[in-house]
Design an enzyme around this catalytic site. Structure first.
Site, PDB file in Angstrom:
ATOM      1  N   ARG A 168      14.474   1.071  -8.897  1.00 48.55           N
ATOM      2  CA  ARG A 168      14.680   2.145  -9.862  1.00 48.55           C
ATOM      3  C   ARG A 168      15.858   3.032  -9.479  1.00 48.55           C
ATOM      4  O   ARG A 168      16.486   3.636 -10.357  1.00 48.55           O
ATOM      5  CB  ARG A 168      13.386   2.950 -10.015  1.00 48.55           C
ATOM      6  CG  ARG A 168      12.952   3.691  -8.774  1.00 48.55           C
ATOM      7  CD  ARG A 168      11.475   4.050  -8.807  1.00 48.55           C
ATOM      8  NE  ARG A 168      10.628   2.863  -8.697  1.00 48.55           N
ATOM      9  CZ  ARG A 168       9.304   2.885  -8.782  1.00 48.55           C
ATOM     10  NH1 ARG A 168       8.668   4.030  -8.967  1.00 48.55           N
ATOM     11  NH2 ARG A 168       8.600   1.776  -8.678  1.00 48.55           N
ATOM     12  N   LYS A 199       8.382  -4.167   4.091  1.00 46.50           N
ATOM     13  CA  LYS A 199       7.356  -5.038   3.543  1.00 46.50           C
ATOM     14  C   LYS A 199       6.712  -5.862   4.652  1.00 46.50           C
ATOM     15  O   LYS A 199       7.253  -5.981   5.766  1.00 46.50           O
ATOM     16  CB  LYS A 199       7.968  -6.013   2.518  1.00 46.50           C
ATOM     17  CG  LYS A 199       8.575  -5.401   1.285  1.00 46.50           C
ATOM     18  CD  LYS A 199       9.175  -6.496   0.407  1.00 46.50           C
ATOM     19  CE  LYS A 199       9.866  -5.937  -0.820  1.00 46.50           C
ATOM     20  NZ  LYS A 199       8.899  -5.404  -1.799  1.00 46.50           N
TER      21      LYS A 199
END
Length: 483
Positions: free
Chosen positions: A324, A250
């Site tokens: 996920r 990020k």
């Protein structure tokens, strides 16, 4: 105060001060009863020394939350000048406060006054007591509602503490220790922590991959509250204690809030905490996959293939789509090994959901209308905002091809619409069980105070899940209103 600034009957019947003086002060300040409108009126020569006149509008539950929060925050400010006690009368001229009003006021009073501090300076003075007054306080239903409000607020505050704790402290082992310390001593509760060896033996390839780059090993925390109910809901939470994005790193700005990436895990743990303390008739288990997504030479890579609990495989295309991967293992474990009859997962999963619904509303995906309706009903009573997103074939069937992989059962970065494709990725791990996916990426953290929400971690979804559990964890839309 009512919508037109009328003074409540209890005040004029046994006035704390001259009603004419108070009415004039309100008129002079333009406080006509609008929800949240505040006028501070000093009372000379007696106690209480200050009256806070707060507008409650039509006294709906959302307006009551706003009014109580305004009163509590102003009273906490006055604590620095010596105030120690806030009295909150709830009865209106229309009717005495009932169970819903009392529970709402108690929850709001405790949560609006919440603060998290880790500073060397002394903490500011705080109120010693908040007294909620209702004419029907002796009614067993009202008394039970007050206790439920206290328990719910305490559990939400614990969730906020977990979320707000900086990641320099909050690694997976610390989080597991916090759960043991709070829950393992409660009646009918067991806490199990699966470490790296157990995860490898159980096939938790997603959790192990995401945690592989960190010096702090991952774990899966399982908290079971045993009761004799006919259903067994399992609540699954994302517990990423810090998310750098991994090798798909990020930006610096994108990492600043990532200590809060375990907010879904905190919410499901807090819901079980409250259910156990209230001794609900419904059993419930929380499964939280806990890992730190770090950057190192041992970390997992784009193009890796991960094998999950149950054998399904995923091609990693983006290491920043890690939530996920851990949820997949936890959902499959709940379905295959824990005897779940219904699954609900909670996660700060996608920036796409925050883009779609903003910072105050969470997305809700569900495989059955009944489960969606039951959760939305619970959310309405809890005062938490959800919006149901489509998951039916007529709406999203064409998106399933985006999950295809030439080397695995699916890929973890199927593209836009990002929140929906993430839900589609998770759906197979729930199998044929009724399943709901709550993407709380927006409201799990707040940039400012608003009603009972405070800046920082919010504990969002805890009260919705608790209300749903109190109703028996229905998978059909309830026909009656929850108390």
């Amino acid at each position: 105060m009512g919508a037109r600034g009328a003074l409540p009957g209890w005040l004029t019947a046994a006035p704390l001060l001259d009603p004419v003086l108070l009415a004039g002060a309100l008129a002079d300040t333009g406080n006509g009863g609008k929800p949240g409108g505040l006028t501070v009126v000093p009372v000379p020569g007696r106690r209480p020394r200050t009256v806070l006149a707060v507008g409650v509008g039509d006294a709906t539950l959302p307006q009551l939350r706003s009014a109580v929060a305004v009163a509590v925050r102003r009273a906490q400010d006055l604590a620095g000048s010596g105030a120690r006690r806030l009295v909150l009368p709830l009865d209106t001229d229309v009717s005495p406060a009932g169970a819903d009003e009392v529970r709402t006021a108690v929850e709001t009073a405790l949560l609006a006054g919440y603060r998290f501090r880790d500073a060397s300076a002394p903490h500011p003075a705080r109120l010693a007591e908040v007294l909620v007054v209702a004419a029907d306080a002796a009614d067993p239903a009202v008394a039970a509602a007050a206790r439920a409000g206290q328990v719910a607020a305490a559990s939400v505050a614990w969730a906020r503490d977990l979320v707000n704790t900086p990641s320099s402290t909050k690694d997976p082992a610390w989080l597991a220790d916090q759960v043991r310390a709070r829950l393992s001593g409660l009646p009918d509760v067991t806490v199990t922590v699966l470490g790296p060896a157990e995860l490898a033996a159980g096939g938790f390839g997603g959790v192990l991959a995401v945690g592989s780059g960190s010096a702090s090993p991952p774990c899966v925390v399982v908290v079971a509250y045993r009761a004799a109910g006919p259903v067994h809901p399992v609540l699954v939470g994302k517990g990423i204690t810090f998310d750098t994005g991994g090798l798909s790193i990020k930006t610096n700005a994108g990492m600043r809030d990532m200590k809060t990436d375990m907010a879904g895990g905190a919410a499901v743990l807090a819901a079980v905490d409250a259910a156990a303390r209230l001794q609900l008739a419904t059993p419930v288990t929380a499964v939280v996959a806990v890992a730190e997504n770090a950057v190192s030479g041992s970390g997992y890579r784009p193009a890796d293939v991960v094998r999950h609990v149950g054998g399904r495989t995923t091609e990693v295309r983006n290491t920043d789509a890690e939530g996920r991967l851990v949820l997949a293992d936890a959902l499959a474990h709940a379905r295959l090994s824990l005897g779940a009859t219904v699954l609900v997962d909670v996660a700060t999963l996608t920036g796409a959901m925050r883009t779609a619904l903003g910072a105050r509303t969470a997305g809700l995906y569900a495989t059955t209308d009944g489960l969606a309706g039951a959760l939305l009903t619970a959310a309405g009573h809890a005062g938490e905002s959800f919006w149901r997103m489509p998951l039916g074939e007529e709406h999203v069937g064409h998106l399933r091809a985006q999950l295809d992989s030439p080397v695995a059962d699916a890929n973890n970065a199927p593209g836009n619409p990002g929140a929906t494709t993430a839900a589609l990725f998770l759906q197979p791990f729930a199998g044929d069980l009724p399943w709901a996916h709550l993407d709380v990426a927006g409201p799990a953290r707040a940039g400012s105070d608003d009603a009972e929400v405070v800046k920082g971690g919010t504990g969002f979804a805890t009260r919705t899940l608790l209300r749903w559990l109190e109703a028996g964890a229905p998978t059909e839309q309830p026909d009656t209103v929850l108390d």
